[in-house]
Design a protein around this motif. Structure first.
Motif, PDB file in Angstrom:
ATOM      1  N   PRO A  40     -13.277  43.745  18.247  1.00  0.00           N
ATOM      2  CA  PRO A  40     -13.485  44.049  19.662  1.00  0.00           C
ATOM      3  C   PRO A  40     -14.726  43.395  20.265  1.00  0.00           C
ATOM      4  N   LEU A  41     -15.822  43.345  19.512  1.00  0.00           N
ATOM      5  CA  LEU A  41     -17.046  42.727  20.050  1.00  0.00           C
ATOM      6  C   LEU A  41     -16.822  41.250  20.341  1.00  0.00           C
ATOM      7  N   ARG A  44     -14.515  40.827  23.405  1.00  0.00           N
ATOM      8  CA  ARG A  44     -15.280  41.128  24.620  1.00  0.00           C
ATOM      9  C   ARG A  44     -16.197  39.952  24.982  1.00  0.00           C
ATOM     10  N   HIS A  45     -16.839  39.376  23.977  1.00  0.00           N
ATOM     11  CA  HIS A  45     -17.754  38.251  24.213  1.00  0.00           C
ATOM     12  C   HIS A  45     -16.988  37.033  24.738  1.00  0.00           C
ATOM     13  N   LYS A  47     -14.091  37.029  26.349  1.00  0.00           N
ATOM     14  CA  LYS A  47     -13.634  37.310  27.711  1.00  0.00           C
ATOM     15  C   LYS A  47     -14.768  37.150  28.727  1.00  0.00           C
ATOM     16  N   GLU A  48     -15.941  37.632  28.384  1.00  0.00           N
ATOM     17  CA  GLU A  48     -17.076  37.507  29.294  1.00  0.00           C
ATOM     18  C   GLU A  48     -17.468  36.041  29.468  1.00  0.00           C
ATOM     19  N   GLY A  98     -15.658  47.792  16.126  1.00  0.00           N
ATOM     20  CA  GLY A  98     -16.349  47.468  17.371  1.00  0.00           C
ATOM     21  C   GLY A  98     -17.861  47.634  17.259  1.00  0.00           C
TER      22      GLY A  98
END
Length: 99
Positions: A40-41, A44-45, A47-48, A98
């Motif tokens: 998940p981390l 998320r990274h 996507k950002e 995560g």
């Protein structure tokens, strides 16, 4: 502007895959499940990073590269990275938290 059809876009590498309309939702579900199975981390990274890069001029690339590099340093220090390495060595599926 000129419209490019799906097979041409795929041939030029503008898209990674073309599917028939009646198989689209099945493919979307499979791709979403594959993405969700990643740490998940990291997801998320990524996507950002994509959000930050959309529509930016080439002059913004150094700032984006710094963001990516700093994120990689944090990700390599995460529990999920250690879990990925342990799972790989044990030849098992990783269990990401995560963290």
């Amino acid at each position: 502007g000129e419209i490019i059809d799906a097979p041409t876009a795929e041939r030029y590498g503008l898209v990674s895959e073309v599917v028939a309309a009646d198989g689209l939702m099945d493919r979307v579900g499979a791709l979403a499940a594959k993405i969700a199975g990643n740490p998940p981390l990291a997801v998320r990274h990524i996507k950002e990073g994509l959000r930050r890069g959309v529509g930016q001029p080439a002059s913004a690339l150094p700032e984006l590269a710094t963001y990516v590099g700093n994120g990689l340093a944090r990700l390599f220090a995460s529990h999920d990275h250690a879990e990925a390495a342990a799972a790989f060595m044990a030849k098992r599926a990783p269990v990401f938290t995560g963290e």
